[in-house]
Design an enzyme around this catalytic site. Structure first.
Site, PDB file in Angstrom:
ATOM      1  N   CYS A   1     -60.989 -58.405  15.823  1.00 58.98           N
ATOM      2  CA  CYS A   1     -61.396 -59.347  16.877  1.00 58.98           C
ATOM      3  C   CYS A   1     -60.153 -60.103  17.326  1.00 58.98           C
ATOM      4  CB  CYS A   1     -62.490 -60.295  16.372  1.00 58.98           C
ATOM      5  SG  CYS A   1     -61.992 -61.313  14.972  1.00 58.98           S
ATOM      6  N   GLY A   2     -60.263 -61.387  17.612  1.00 59.50           N
ATOM      7  CA  GLY A   2     -59.095 -62.163  18.004  1.00 59.50           C
ATOM      8  C   GLY A   2     -58.277 -62.624  16.821  1.00 59.50           C
TER       9      GLY A   2
END
Length: 290
Positions: A248-249
């Site tokens: 993800c981030g």
């Protein structure tokens, strides 16, 4: 009408439990509840202050930023074993406890702490489905008192297969050895918008699939039923017969994908801890767009 303390048939103390399950078990002597709320830096919200103002009775605050590897320049990387053990002991969480983790968003950062416990070899841990918003919407009790904490010994056995570093992910991507699944929103995955963290390139790991974490949740912040979760992964082109690496981030919402995989019986998954905060930083790593 169903009683508010009736557990759901989908309750699993190793993955996800309902507010009804937690209400029924809240006074169990070996239950420990953790508030793992964490917000994006630009949210304007203060997780610790919100916890102090109102939390589920007996809950301790799990600080994702502090209980991390602060030797790393990357955000909230998995903590060293010794740090995890000492922080849990100080919070009165240890061997023989059933842990339930929730957050103030519904189902957002709690899954990261669920994954951290599993990384440490602790299996009796579940996420509260729908989190604090659902708990409060049902009119359940909250308090602003600090919990009474007694030290509890904790033994840890780190499960290295549950986490991947950048070299392992680059290798897996190059040789197509695993399904790399990215939990970021579609526009970020496609590289159409700037990343929220300064200095990162836009796009995704070549060959990765996009399953935005919100597509795994219902409107009330609860997780979809296993059959629906499976359909979401398959619609995104994920081959569920292969090993999976979630990303993800910064390694927080990737854990929602990991939790969903676990819910559908997919056991062969690991989380890319550095996620896009790391991959997007290195110019020598390939980036795909679109």
């Amino acid at each position: 009408m169903t009683s508010l303390v009736t557990p759901s048939p989908l309750d699993d103390p190793r993955t996800l439990v309902s507010t009804g399950w937690l209400a029924a078990h809240l006074k169990d002597p070996d239950l420990r509840v953790l508030d793992a709320s964490w917000f994006m830096p630009d949210s304007g919200r203060d997780a610790k202050a919100e916890y102090a103002a109102a939390h589920i009775p007996g809950a301790r605050f799990f600080d994702i930023e502090e209980i991390s590897d602060q030797r790393s320049t990357l955000p909230h990387m998995a903590p060293p074993v010794e740090k995890f053990m000492s922080r849990m002991r100080a919070m009165g969480v240890g061997d023989g406890h059933q842990v339930v983790v929730y957050d103030a968003s519904g189902l957002f950062s709690a899954a990261r702490v669920w994954w951290t416990f599993r990384l440490m070899g602790k299996m009796d841990v579940a996420v509260l489905d729908g989190g604090l918003p659902k708990w409060r919407a049902e009119g359940r009790e909250v308090e602003d008192l600090p919990p009474v904490v007694r030290d509890r010994h904790m033994t840890v056995s780190r499960q290295n297969h549950l986490v991947k570093d950048v070299t392992q992910v680059a290798h897996a991507a190059k040789l197509a050895q695993a399904e790399i699944i990215d939990a970021r929103a579609a526009a970020r995955f496609r590289g159409e918008v700037a990343e929220p963290r300064a200095g990162l390139r836009s796009g995704h790991i070549p060959g990765s699939k996009n399953v935005p974490f919100a597509t795994l949740l219902n409107g009330d912040g609860t997780m979809k039923a296993p059959a629906e979760l499976k359909a979401v992964f398959e619609a995104a082109g994920v081959d569920l017969s292969r090993p999976a690496i979630t990303s993800c981030g910064s390694g927080v919402t990737a854990a929602i994908l990991s939790l969903a995989l676990e819910r559908i019986g997919h056991r062969n998954h690991a989380l890319y801890d550095g996620s896009w905060s790391e991959w997007g930083m290195y110019e020598d790593l390939a980036v795909a767009k679109g």
